[in-house]
Design a protein around this motif. Structure first.
Motif, PDB file in Angstrom:
ATOM      1  N   GLN A  42      62.434 -72.701  -3.439  1.00  0.00           N
ATOM      2  CA  GLN A  42      61.897 -72.217  -4.710  1.00  0.00           C
ATOM      3  C   GLN A  42      62.822 -72.594  -5.864  1.00  0.00           C
ATOM      4  OE1 GLN A  42      61.246 -67.981  -4.785  1.00  0.00           O
ATOM      5  NE2 GLN A  42      60.711 -67.959  -6.943  1.00  0.00           N
ATOM      6  N   VAL A  48      62.709 -76.434  -6.615  1.00  0.00           N
ATOM      7  CA  VAL A  48      61.469 -76.845  -7.274  1.00  0.00           C
ATOM      8  C   VAL A  48      61.432 -76.380  -8.722  1.00  0.00           C
ATOM      9  CG1 VAL A  48      58.982 -76.422  -7.305  1.00  0.00           C
ATOM     10  CG2 VAL A  48      60.095 -77.023  -5.194  1.00  0.00           C
ATOM     11  N   THR A  58      56.270 -80.017  -8.489  1.00  0.00           N
ATOM     12  CA  THR A  58      55.049 -79.349  -8.059  1.00  0.00           C
ATOM     13  C   THR A  58      55.256 -78.617  -6.742  1.00  0.00           C
ATOM     14  OG1 THR A  58      53.756 -81.047  -9.173  1.00  0.00           O
ATOM     15  CG2 THR A  58      52.598 -79.691  -7.572  1.00  0.00           C
ATOM     16  N   TYR A  59      56.058 -79.164  -5.848  1.00  0.00           N
ATOM     17  CA  TYR A  59      56.288 -78.537  -4.553  1.00  0.00           C
ATOM     18  C   TYR A  59      57.548 -79.097  -3.914  1.00  0.00           C
ATOM     19  CZ  TYR A  59      54.388 -82.913  -2.966  1.00  0.00           C
ATOM     20  OH  TYR A  59      54.178 -84.243  -2.777  1.00  0.00           O
ATOM     21  N   TYR A  75      57.419 -74.835  -0.691  1.00  0.00           N
ATOM     22  CA  TYR A  75      57.193 -73.973  -1.841  1.00  0.00           C
ATOM     23  C   TYR A  75      56.285 -74.720  -2.804  1.00  0.00           C
ATOM     24  CZ  TYR A  75      57.930 -70.866  -5.767  1.00  0.00           C
ATOM     25  OH  TYR A  75      57.725 -69.992  -6.799  1.00  0.00           O
ATOM     26  N   TYR A  76      55.155 -74.128  -3.133  1.00  0.00           N
ATOM     27  CA  TYR A  76      54.202 -74.736  -4.060  1.00  0.00           C
ATOM     28  C   TYR A  76      54.400 -74.131  -5.434  1.00  0.00           C
ATOM     29  CZ  TYR A  76      50.035 -76.439  -6.271  1.00  0.00           C
ATOM     30  OH  TYR A  76      49.186 -77.056  -7.140  1.00  0.00           O
ATOM     31  N   ASN A  77      54.546 -74.998  -6.442  1.00  0.00           N
ATOM     32  CA  ASN A  77      54.857 -74.563  -7.793  1.00  0.00           C
ATOM     33  C   ASN A  77      53.909 -75.198  -8.806  1.00  0.00           C
ATOM     34  OD1 ASN A  77      56.659 -73.120  -9.586  1.00  0.00           O
ATOM     35  ND2 ASN A  77      57.453 -75.101 -10.234  1.00  0.00           N
ATOM     36  N   SER A 134      53.450 -68.223  -7.625  1.00  0.00           N
ATOM     37  CA  SER A 134      53.737 -69.435  -6.857  1.00  0.00           C
ATOM     38  C   SER A 134      54.138 -69.103  -5.423  1.00  0.00           C
ATOM     39  CB  SER A 134      54.839 -70.249  -7.527  1.00  0.00           C
ATOM     40  OG  SER A 134      54.386 -70.809  -8.723  1.00  0.00           O
ATOM     41  N   SER A 170      52.051 -70.253  -2.158  1.00  0.00           N
ATOM     42  CA  SER A 170      52.640 -70.983  -1.037  1.00  0.00           C
ATOM     43  C   SER A 170      52.240 -70.339   0.281  1.00  0.00           C
ATOM     44  CB  SER A 170      54.169 -71.012  -1.158  1.00  0.00           C
ATOM     45  OG  SER A 170      54.563 -71.728  -2.298  1.00  0.00           O
ATOM     46  N   GLU A 226      47.296 -79.060  -4.602  1.00  0.00           N
ATOM     47  CA  GLU A 226      47.319 -78.087  -3.510  1.00  0.00           C
ATOM     48  C   GLU A 226      46.789 -78.712  -2.227  1.00  0.00           C
ATOM     49  OE1 GLU A 226      46.785 -73.672  -5.378  1.00  0.00           O
ATOM     50  OE2 GLU A 226      45.083 -75.030  -5.645  1.00  0.00           O
ATOM     51  N   TYR A 278      49.597 -80.848  -0.748  1.00  0.00           N
ATOM     52  CA  TYR A 278      50.577 -79.951  -0.126  1.00  0.00           C
ATOM     53  C   TYR A 278      50.046 -79.426   1.208  1.00  0.00           C
ATOM     54  CZ  TYR A 278      53.649 -75.860   0.318  1.00  0.00           C
ATOM     55  OH  TYR A 278      54.537 -74.923   0.770  1.00  0.00           O
TER      56      TYR A 278
END
Length: 155
Positions: free
Chosen positions: A14, A17, A23-24, A43-45, A65, A69, A104, A107
């Motif tokens: 986290q 990112v 972005t991830y 971690y998706y951001n 976020s 995730s 997304e 990811y």
């Protein structure tokens, strides 16, 4: 069986990112039983698109976020369980494929990849015993980054 990543690892992903506004991030780990690298955590951001906008209380973008995730991982688990005919109960507020942005989807698709040592960018990185921070994935040659075509479509 996947090893459950620690909260410390999630916090590191986290922080990485968010510090560079990526972005991830994805963390690949060796699966001892198979001798291949598998998706361990991420971690998706990035942007979040959803039909489900009901929030019990106001959340920060950081909390959103982190929650996203986890939701993406749960969606992958439920989709892959359908392939193996394993019963999986999805929470009523779970994501559906139509809830996802293009980034997304990328990811989410990365979760399904695995790499033998020396194959693909994660496998080559593992064989060299060095880490890689990849930027511009949509512009990288597919010979060195096997997911480049997917990245070009998604990013």
């Amino acid at each position: 069986m996947a090893v459950q990543p620690s909260n410390r690892l999630r916090n590191i992903l986290q922080a990485a990112v968010q510090s560079v506004q990526w972005t991830y991030s994805i963390f690949w780990q060796i699966c001892p039983q198979q001798g291949i690298l598998v998706w361990s955590d991420g971690y998706y951001n990035g942007a979040i698109k959803t039909r489900k906008t009901v929030q019990p209380m106001e959340v920060t973008s950081e909390e959103a976020s982190l929650q996203r995730s986890q939701q993406l991982r749960e969606l992958y688990d439920s989709l892959s369980a359908g392939e193996t005919n394993q019963p999986v109960r999805r929470p009523c507020a779970a994501l559906s494929p139509e809830d996802l942005t293009e980034s997304e989807w990328f990811y989410l698709m990365c979760v399904s990849f695995s790499f033998p040592p020396g194959v693909g960018l994660p496998g080559k990185t593992y064989a060299r015993r060095q880490h890689v921070w990849l930027t511009g994935a949509d512009e990288v040659d597919s010979k060195s980054f096997s997911r480049a075509i997917l990245a070009k479509v998604s990013l």
